[in-house]
Design a protein around this motif. Structure first.
Motif, PDB file in Angstrom:
ATOM      1  N   THR A 241      30.040  32.212  42.215  1.00 15.62           N
ATOM      2  CA  THR A 241      31.423  31.870  42.562  1.00 15.62           C
ATOM      3  C   THR A 241      31.471  31.202  43.938  1.00 15.62           C
ATOM      4  OG1 THR A 241      32.352  33.647  41.210  1.00 15.62           O
ATOM      5  CG2 THR A 241      33.732  32.798  42.992  1.00 15.62           C
ATOM      6  N   GLU A 242      30.628  31.667  44.847  1.00 17.76           N
ATOM      7  CA  GLU A 242      30.577  31.071  46.184  1.00 17.76           C
ATOM      8  C   GLU A 242      29.913  29.702  46.140  1.00 17.76           C
ATOM      9  OE1 GLU A 242      28.814  32.020  50.672  1.00 17.76           O
ATOM     10  OE2 GLU A 242      28.766  33.558  49.110  1.00 17.76           O
ATOM     11  N   PRO A 245      32.463  26.156  44.378  1.00 17.25           N
ATOM     12  CA  PRO A 245      33.847  26.236  44.892  1.00 17.25           C
ATOM     13  C   PRO A 245      34.837  25.469  44.024  1.00 17.25           C
ATOM     14  CG  PRO A 245      32.530  24.686  46.180  1.00 17.25           C
ATOM     15  CD  PRO A 245      31.578  25.360  45.238  1.00 17.25           C
TER      16      PRO A 245
END
Length: 245
Positions: A241-242, A245
């Motif tokens: 998830t990081e 983006p």
């Protein structure tokens, strides 16, 4: 006990010696009962301090060395390992447990069956992974192209674990309906896509090798967190998830 292929695998009442020829499953066993592992491939990089006999690679394991290690069971995967090698190990009298998950849910169930059979327990990290992936994604969705190789270009197609994992993060594989699981692709003849996801394995895509080939935004991600099923699933959702983006 039956493996993912439905094959009955004859195991001793207590497994004491395990050879794993799948990196993610090596990590899974090491995180559960590390003392059972006596052999692993050269590509089994986690945990980093794993001190076992190395039996070459997933596609060319040293069958004689594996036999000499006298494992109670060899842990394999239907996709990563060659059927001929697994047949040769069985012919030598070794028990072979084969996994074959194609989704995150299947991987969690597969891990539970394998670890219960081999280690006699369901580890805490597996429960944590189930909890992490139990919440459905509810945000915006994007169409993703996911290359896995260059020269020639290849990408994720239908029915892959990584494709299922990405759709749980809001990324729909534009080649998900391909007749092949890992089709060769022409960059000038692709369906419309919004982003490119570039894992660092099996091809080592990096910011300097891969993104420049595409006009759409391209993100480099951890191949281990995208393609491995094991303890990495506990942190994979947050890591990816990081990175996406």
């Amino acid at each position: 006990m039956r493996d993912d292929l439905g094959t009955v695998v004859a195991l001793p009442a207590r497994v004491r010696r395990v050879v794993s020829i799948v990196p993610s499953l090596t990590e899974a066993i090491a995180a559960t009962r590390c003392e059972l592992l006596v052999g692993a491939t050269d590509w089994c990089t986690h945990p980093e301090d794993l001190a076992v006999t190395r039996v070459r690679g997933t596609k060319n394991p040293d069958l004689e060395m594996i036999r000499e290690l006298a494992p109670d069971v060899v842990i394999a995967n239907a996709e990563e390992n060659r059927a001929a090698d697994l047949d040769a190990l069985r012919a030598a009298g070794l028990a072979v447990w084969v996994t074959a998950p194609a989704t995150v849910a299947e991987s969690l169930d597969s891990l539970q069956r394998m670890l219960t059979a081999v280690t006699g327990e369901v580890p805490q990290w597996l429960g944590q992974a189930r909890e992490v992936w139990s919440t459905p994604y509810a945000g915006p969705r994007r169409r993703a192209l996911i290359p896995i190789w260059r020269r020639p270009w290849m990408a994720l197609g239908r029915d892959t674990f990584a494709g299922d994992l990405l759709q749980r993060l809001g990324f729909d594989n534009v080649l998900g309906q391909s007749p092949e699981r890992y089709p060769k692709i022409e960059l000038t003849a692709l369906p419309e896509y919004d982003v490119v996801v570039l894992p660092d394995e099996p091809y080592a895509f990096s910011p300097a090798d891969g993104p420049e080939a595409f006009e759409r935004p391209a993100f480099c991600v951890s191949g281990r967190h995208l393609t491995w099923y094991g303890p990495s699933l506990v942190e994979a959702r947050a890591v990816l998830t990081e990175q996406l983006p």
